[in-house]
Write a protein that holds these residues in place. Structure first.
Motif, mmCIF file in Angstrom:
data_model
loop_
_atom_site.group_PDB
_atom_site.id
_atom_site.type_symbol
_atom_site.label_atom_id
_atom_site.label_comp_id
_atom_site.label_asym_id
_atom_site.label_seq_id
_atom_site.Cartn_x
_atom_site.Cartn_y
_atom_site.Cartn_z
ATOM 1 N N LEU A 1 97.252 10.937 70.156
ATOM 2 C CA LEU A 1 96.678 12.084 69.531
ATOM 3 C C LEU A 1 95.299 11.524 69.103
ATOM 4 N N TYR A 2 95.140 10.502 68.746
ATOM 5 C CA TYR A 2 93.957 10.078 68.323
ATOM 6 C C TYR A 2 93.344 8.601 68.718
ATOM 7 N N GLY A 3 91.978 8.631 69.018
ATOM 8 C CA GLY A 3 91.630 7.043 69.297
ATOM 9 C C GLY A 3 91.706 7.094 70.865
ATOM 10 N N PRO A 4 91.616 6.052 71.645
ATOM 11 C CA PRO A 4 91.607 4.564 70.717
ATOM 12 C C PRO A 4 90.012 4.265 70.333
ATOM 13 N N TRP B 1 100.459 -1.527 74.155
ATOM 14 C CA TRP B 1 99.768 -2.529 74.615
ATOM 15 C C TRP B 1 98.393 -2.276 75.119
ATOM 16 N N VAL B 2 97.724 -3.300 75.472
ATOM 17 C CA VAL B 2 96.365 -3.316 75.894
ATOM 18 C C VAL B 2 96.092 -3.972 77.065
ATOM 19 N N GLU B 3 95.642 -3.379 78.301
ATOM 20 C CA GLU B 3 95.398 -3.915 79.575
ATOM 21 C C GLU B 3 93.983 -4.368 79.444
ATOM 22 N N LEU B 4 93.365 -5.583 79.791
ATOM 23 C CA LEU B 4 92.112 -6.306 79.655
ATOM 24 C C LEU B 4 91.635 -6.680 80.995
ATOM 25 N N ALA B 5 90.314 -6.310 81.305
ATOM 26 C CA ALA B 5 89.893 -7.004 82.769
ATOM 27 C C ALA B 5 88.511 -7.303 82.316
ATOM 28 N N PRO B 6 87.788 -8.347 83.028
ATOM 29 C CA PRO B 6 86.599 -8.526 82.993
ATOM 30 C C PRO B 6 85.615 -7.246 83.726
ATOM 31 N N ASP B 7 84.421 -7.248 83.348
ATOM 32 C CA ASP B 7 83.579 -6.074 83.899
ATOM 33 C C ASP B 7 82.794 -6.896 84.990
ATOM 34 N N ASP B 8 83.547 -7.488 86.008
ATOM 35 C CA ASP B 8 83.123 -8.287 87.061
ATOM 36 C C ASP B 8 83.054 -7.560 88.400
ATOM 37 N N GLY B 9 83.156 -6.115 88.486
ATOM 38 C CA GLY B 9 83.004 -5.633 89.776
ATOM 39 C C GLY B 9 84.144 -5.103 90.459
ATOM 40 N N THR B 10 85.162 -5.884 90.238
ATOM 41 C CA THR B 10 86.438 -5.692 90.945
ATOM 42 C C THR B 10 87.094 -4.335 90.422
ATOM 43 N N VAL C 1 94.664 1.429 77.255
ATOM 44 C CA VAL C 1 95.613 1.310 75.946
ATOM 45 C C VAL C 1 97.008 2.157 76.661
ATOM 46 N N PHE C 2 98.051 1.659 76.309
ATOM 47 C CA PHE C 2 99.310 2.044 76.924
ATOM 48 C C PHE C 2 100.292 2.179 75.803
ATOM 49 N N SER C 3 101.167 3.442 75.542
ATOM 50 C CA SER C 3 102.168 3.484 74.833
ATOM 51 C C SER C 3 103.473 3.999 75.330
ATOM 52 N N GLN C 4 104.464 3.557 75.183
ATOM 53 C CA GLN C 4 105.603 4.003 75.569
ATOM 54 C C GLN C 4 106.951 4.320 74.711
ATOM 55 N N GLU C 5 107.128 5.681 74.567
ATOM 56 C CA GLU C 5 107.975 6.018 73.503
ATOM 57 C C GLU C 5 109.426 5.458 73.516
ATOM 58 N N VAL C 6 110.045 4.920 72.400
ATOM 59 C CA VAL C 6 111.090 4.516 72.340
ATOM 60 C C VAL C 6 112.021 5.404 71.868
ATOM 61 N N SER D 1 95.511 5.702 77.845
ATOM 62 C CA SER D 1 94.384 6.220 77.400
ATOM 63 C C SER D 1 93.258 6.787 78.607
ATOM 64 N N THR D 2 93.320 6.213 79.786
ATOM 65 C CA THR D 2 92.533 6.493 80.807
ATOM 66 C C THR D 2 92.944 5.901 82.066
ATOM 67 N N THR D 3 92.495 6.616 83.258
ATOM 68 C CA THR D 3 93.326 5.997 84.581
ATOM 69 C C THR D 3 92.308 4.737 84.879
ATOM 70 N N ALA D 4 92.720 4.151 85.839
ATOM 71 C CA ALA D 4 92.028 2.761 86.279
ATOM 72 C C ALA D 4 90.593 3.139 86.604
ATOM 73 N N TYR D 5 90.437 4.446 87.093
ATOM 74 C CA TYR D 5 89.177 4.636 87.328
ATOM 75 C C TYR D 5 88.177 5.265 86.442
ATOM 76 N N GLU D 6 88.718 5.191 85.265
ATOM 77 C CA GLU D 6 87.913 5.652 84.069
ATOM 78 C C GLU D 6 88.047 4.574 82.773
ATOM 79 N N THR D 7 88.241 3.430 83.079
ATOM 80 C CA THR D 7 88.379 2.284 82.036
ATOM 81 C C THR D 7 87.279 2.306 80.912
ATOM 82 N N LEU D 8 87.789 1.865 79.458
ATOM 83 C CA LEU D 8 86.771 1.965 78.522
ATOM 84 C C LEU D 8 86.339 0.569 78.340
#
Ligand SMILES: [Fe+2]
Length: 389
Positions: free
Chosen positions: A30-33, A56-65, A106-111, A127-134
Motif C-alpha cells: 500500500l505504502y512505501g518502501p 524481507w529485503v533482497e540486496l545486491a551491490p551496484d556492480d553492473g551484474t 522488498v518482498f512480502s508474503q501473506e500469512v 516492490s519492483t521487478t529485477a529490471y527496476e530495482t531501487l
C-alpha cells in the motif's frame, strides 16, 4: 410477496459476492518502501501491506551484474528468531560499506493460516521487478561535502510539499529532513500517507533517506502513539545523531508546546519526563566521536528555544545548555510559520534559522563552509546564511 422474496435472494447473492471479492483481495504494497536511519553501515527499509505478511529485503551491490545473476541475500523482518507477521514491515540492513551504492527489492508474503507447526502462505508481492530495482547510497563520515533539503510545518498540504520537492530536487541531495508538523494531527494510517508520505515516497524517499524530527502536531490524534511504527521503527528513540561527510546533525524531538497538564492534551501527555530523558541521552551523544570530529554541528529541532511557551522554555532549559557546551554551529527550527533568523546571544550561543511553512531550506557543506539557502514556493531565494571555519 414474490417480489419481496426475489429481492431478498438478490440481496443475499450480492452480499455473498461482495464477501467473496473481499476474501480474494490479494496482498499488495500500500505504502512505501522508504528509507529510514541511514548510516555508513546500516539502513532501515519500511513499507506497508494491506494483509498480514512476513517480509524481507533482497540486496545486491551496484556492480553492473544483472539482478538475476544469482539469488541475492535476503534479510528478513524478524524478532527473536521468528519472522515478524504484520502489515507494517521494517527491515534493518547491517554490515554495509560506507559511500556505496546498493540495489534492493522488498518482498512480502501473506500469512494465511497457522495450524500447529504448519503455516500456509499466499503468493509473494514485490516492490519492483529485477529490471527496476531501487537504490540507495550509504553515508560516509569522510566525505568532503554533502547537501540536504529541509521542509517543515506542511500540515498535510501534500500539494505544497510536492511543489517544494519539485524545486528542491532531493534526488540530487544526500538526505532530507522533515522538521516537524507534517500533519496537524495523526488520525489514521491513510491520512498519514495521503497527508505527506506518499508525495515523499514518489519524490525521493525510496532512494534518498528522510530523517524526521517530530513536531508538536505529530503528537496529537488517535494514531499519534503509533508514530514510531513508521518512522525510526528499529531505533531506540525518535532523537538521534546523523553524520554525513562534514556535518553531524543532532535530531531532537521537542515534544508538545504547552504544559502536560493543559486541558488540550486531556491528560494523555508526559513530555516533561520525555525531554528530561532526551537531555540525558543528548549529554552522552555529544561526547561521541562522530559528533566531536565533525567540522560542522547542526541541531534540528522543531520548536525553537524561547521563553514564551512551555515547550520553548523546555528546549531552552534542557537542551540549549548542552548544545552551548558542545559548540553547536546552528539550530534549524520551524513551528512559528514565519521566517526568523536569530543571532547568538548570552543565553543561546549559536544562531537559529527558523524556516516558515511556505519555504524550504537547501543546505550544502564542505569541510570549511556551511551554506543555507531559504527558497520560497516560486523558487526564489529569499535569504541565505554562510558559516565558515
Ligand atoms: Fe509546531
Amino acid at each position: 410477496m414474490k417480489t419481496k422474496t426475489f429481492n431478498l435472494v438478490v440481496l443475499i447473492w450480492l452480499l455473498g459476492s461482495l464477501s467473496a471479492v473481499a476474501q480474494k483481495e490479494s496482498n499488495q504494497i500500500l505504502y512505501g518502501p522508504y528509507l529510514q536511519n541511514m548510516s555508513p553501515n546500516e539502513v532501515s527499509i519500511v513499507w506497508v501491506t494491506n494483509k498480514t505478511a512476513v517480509s524481507w529485503v533482497e540486496l545486491a551491490p551496484d556492480d553492473g551484474t544483472h539482478f538475476y545473476l544469482q539469488e541475492r541475500p535476503k534479510t528478513f523482518a524478524a524478532n527473536n528468531g521468528i519472522k515478524t507477521e504484520g502489515r507494517i514491515h521494517a527491515v534493518k540492513l547491517k554490515g554495509l560499506t560506507p559511500s556505496t551504492k546498493y540495489r534492493y527489492r522488498v518482498f512480502s508474503q501473506e500469512v494465511l493460516n497457522h495450524e500447529g507447526t504448519r503455516v500456509t502462505y499466499s503468493a509473494r508481492v514485490a516492490s519492483t521487478t529485477a529490471y527496476e530495482t531501487l537504490t540507495f547510497v550509504t553515508n560516509d563520515y569522510s566525505k568532503n561535502s554533502m547537501s540536504f533539503t529541509m521542509v517543515n510545518d506542511i500540515h498535510a498540504r501534500s500539494g505544497v510539499l510536492n511543489q517544494m520537492l519539485q524545486l528542491a530536487e532531493p534526488l540530487k541531495n544526500d538526505l532530507v529532513f522533515f522538521n516537524g508538523d507534517m500533519m496537524s494531527s495523526i488520525e489514521n494510517e491513510e491520512a498519514l500517507f495521503n497527508g505527506f508520505m506518499n508525495v515523499a515516497v514518489k519524490s525521493f524517499a525510496q532512494k534518498v533517506p528522510m530523517y524526521y524530527a517530530r513536531g508538536n502536531h505529530e503528537t496529537r490524534g488517535a494514531f499519534a502513539s503509533r508514530f514510531q511504527n513508521y518512522f525510526s521503527p528499529l531505533n531506540p528513540n525518535l532523537y538521534y545523531l546523523i553524520r554525513q561527510g562534514p556535518v553531524c546533525f543532532v535530531v531532537l524531538d521537542s515534544g508538545e508546546d504547552k504544559p502536560d497538564s493543559d486541558i488540550e492534551y486531556s491528560g494523555i501527555t508526559d513530555y516533561d519526563a520525555f525531554r528530561t530523558a532526551e537531555a540525558e541521552w543528548l549529554k552522552e551523544a555529544l561526547k561521541s566521536k562522530e559528533f566531536l570530529e565533525a567540522p560542522f554541528k547542526v541541531a534540528i529541532c522543531h520548536i525553537p528555544p524561547r521563553k514564551d511557551w512551555h515547550g520553548e522554555a523546555e528546549v531552552l532549559n534542557k537542551f540549549v545548555p548542552l548544545l552551548n557546551e558542545a559548540k553547536i554551529d546552528i539550530m534549524l527550527s520551524g513551528h512559528l510559520h514565519k521566517h526568523v533568523k536569530e543571532a547568538s546571544n548570552s543565553q543561546v550561543h549559536f544562531p537559529i534559522l527558523i524556516n516558515s511553512n511556505n519555504s524550504f531550506v537547501k543546505g550544502s557543506a564542505t569541510t570549511n563552509t556551511l551554506t543555507l539557502e531559504v527558497i520560497a514556493l516560486d523558487g526564489k531565494k529569499t535569504d541565505s546564511l554562510t558559516l565558515s571555519k
